[in-house]
Design a protein around this motif. Sequence first.
Motif, PDB file in Angstrom:
ATOM      1  N   GLY A  36       0.815  -1.206   0.000  1.00  0.00           N
ATOM      2  CA  GLY A  36       0.000   0.000   0.000  1.00  0.00           C
ATOM      3  C   GLY A  36       0.849   1.256   0.000  1.00  0.00           C
ATOM      4  N   PHE A  43      -0.990   4.354  -1.378  1.00  0.00           N
ATOM      5  CA  PHE A  43      -2.355   4.189  -0.894  1.00  0.00           C
ATOM      6  C   PHE A  43      -2.422   4.404   0.617  1.00  0.00           C
ATOM      7  N   ASP A  44      -3.623   4.628   1.100  1.00  0.00           N
ATOM      8  CA  ASP A  44      -3.850   4.731   2.543  1.00  0.00           C
ATOM      9  C   ASP A  44      -4.171   3.380   3.171  1.00  0.00           C
ATOM     10  N   VAL A  45      -4.213   2.336   2.375  1.00  0.00           N
ATOM     11  CA  VAL A  45      -4.517   0.991   2.872  1.00  0.00           C
ATOM     12  C   VAL A  45      -3.381   0.057   2.490  1.00  0.00           C
ATOM     13  N   ASN A  77     -11.488  -8.777   9.498  1.00  0.00           N
ATOM     14  CA  ASN A  77     -11.827  -7.569   8.741  1.00  0.00           C
ATOM     15  C   ASN A  77     -13.170  -7.651   8.020  1.00  0.00           C
ATOM     16  N   GLU A 134     -14.738  -0.867   6.351  1.00  0.00           N
ATOM     17  CA  GLU A 134     -14.311   0.513   6.093  1.00  0.00           C
ATOM     18  C   GLU A 134     -13.477   0.693   4.823  1.00  0.00           C
ATOM     19  N   THR A 135     -12.671  -0.281   4.426  1.00  0.00           N
ATOM     20  CA  THR A 135     -11.774  -0.078   3.279  1.00  0.00           C
ATOM     21  C   THR A 135     -12.231  -0.808   2.023  1.00  0.00           C
ATOM     22  N   GLY A 136     -13.194  -1.709   2.127  1.00  0.00           N
ATOM     23  CA  GLY A 136     -13.679  -2.435   0.968  1.00  0.00           C
ATOM     24  C   GLY A 136     -14.423  -1.519   0.008  1.00  0.00           C
ATOM     25  N   GLY A 182     -14.808   2.293   1.118  1.00  0.00           N
ATOM     26  CA  GLY A 182     -13.467   2.486   0.602  1.00  0.00           C
ATOM     27  C   GLY A 182     -13.470   2.689  -0.896  1.00  0.00           C
ATOM     28  N   GLU A 233      -8.516   0.985  -3.931  1.00  0.00           N
ATOM     29  CA  GLU A 233      -7.161   0.679  -3.467  1.00  0.00           C
ATOM     30  C   GLU A 233      -7.046  -0.683  -2.792  1.00  0.00           C
ATOM     31  N   GLN A 234      -8.009  -1.026  -1.912  1.00  0.00           N
ATOM     32  CA  GLN A 234      -7.933  -2.307  -1.205  1.00  0.00           C
ATOM     33  C   GLN A 234      -7.982  -3.472  -2.172  1.00  0.00           C
ATOM     34  N   GLN A 282      -4.910  -6.267  -2.842  1.00  0.00           N
ATOM     35  CA  GLN A 282      -5.247  -7.678  -2.597  1.00  0.00           C
ATOM     36  C   GLN A 282      -4.930  -8.525  -3.829  1.00  0.00           C
TER      37      GLN A 282
END
Length: 407
Positions: A147, A152-154, A281, A337-339, A344, A347-348, A352
């Motif tokens: 990330g 990215f923030d994730v 998560n 929160e990030t999906g 989100g 990015e996530q 992945q």
Amino acid sequence: MDSGNLAWLITASALVLLMTPGVAFFYGGLVKAKSVVSMMMMSFGALGLVSVLWILYGFNMSAVDSTWAFAGNPFSDFGLATLGSDDLVGALFGATFAIITVALISGAIADRAKFGAWMIFAGIWATVVYFPVAAWVWGGGWIMGLGETFGFDVGVIDYAGGTAVHINAGAAALALALVLGKRLNFQKGIHKPHNVPLVLLGASLLWFGWFGFNGGAEGLGALGTEDSVVGLIVINTLGATAAAILAWLLVEKLKDGKATSVGAGSGAVAGLVAITPACANLTPGWALVLGVVAGAVCALAVELKWKLGYDDSLDVVGIHLVGGLIGTIYLGFFAIETGLFLGGGIEQLVVQVVAAVGVLVYSFVIAFILGFAIEKTLGFRVKNEDEVAGVDTVVHGEEGYALTEQA
């Protein structure tokens, strides 16, 4: 670590260690009666060999000082001579993951592999694939820093091993299945499980141990704090697995007209595999959905070997590779929160997918080269006549069921 965290981590390590005999039972029941000893010995052989290698140098390789380092220095603390007591417990927990990852691969080459060749493969693959990949995913390596690399923030989410364990083992299993080729009389319906209760026993031990597999990392300090997510982890481990059983059985019923006990066991394992990276998560509802998706898709994926012509004997590819990919990529859409669908952005999902593909390609290529080299030099596959006679007596001089007539 305080005493509670320490006690849980030791307990979790014992649970995960028990999973390797669980794999042995699960795989052992699925093969023919003349191969059950050979099949189970591959798991126990991995348990012995990988434990020793991990203590000697594997733990040292599983953490890196810089993001793009391949692995840690294997000789930095050879034999764990200077590691502190609490850190040794952490090393124990890590060892159990390394052991079961190697053992999982063996299911793809059931009924036709030499034990000595398998042990050589297991030792080298653990050294050049699993130990470095563990460093990439959990030890500060490129996957852990993906990330940040992309700005990215994730970062990549792999709480307990979707990439490092299941995609890693599944890709290697596919490579070995291709190298060793098909079993004799490779046809659908010919090779049937010889002991269904053994399969269900193995699946039960795996599910039991998986609560340590997924929840064990909480013993590294978070257990009992406000940051602990152990409750979420264990309920997701239950829910996704249960949902996957139902989905697999439904697909079986619709496809073949019967819901089988082997299908129930396989569905449980598929759900466990998928929830492994995602257990901390996902909300419980989305974990149930993941279980349904994994159970249904893996039930269909195990049929690919008949259509594509590769002999993945015990469906390591269809369950562990496919299930690992599902669980890892699913987080890109439904992670808390990030999906993508839960607040989100893209990015996530990007990190992945990159992590999953990176581990898949690396493990497959190295396993194929290594398996091919062993096959061409020492021989990896037994002779056809030995396969017919039974690998147990030829390789180990034992029978799984040595019944004698009573006078």
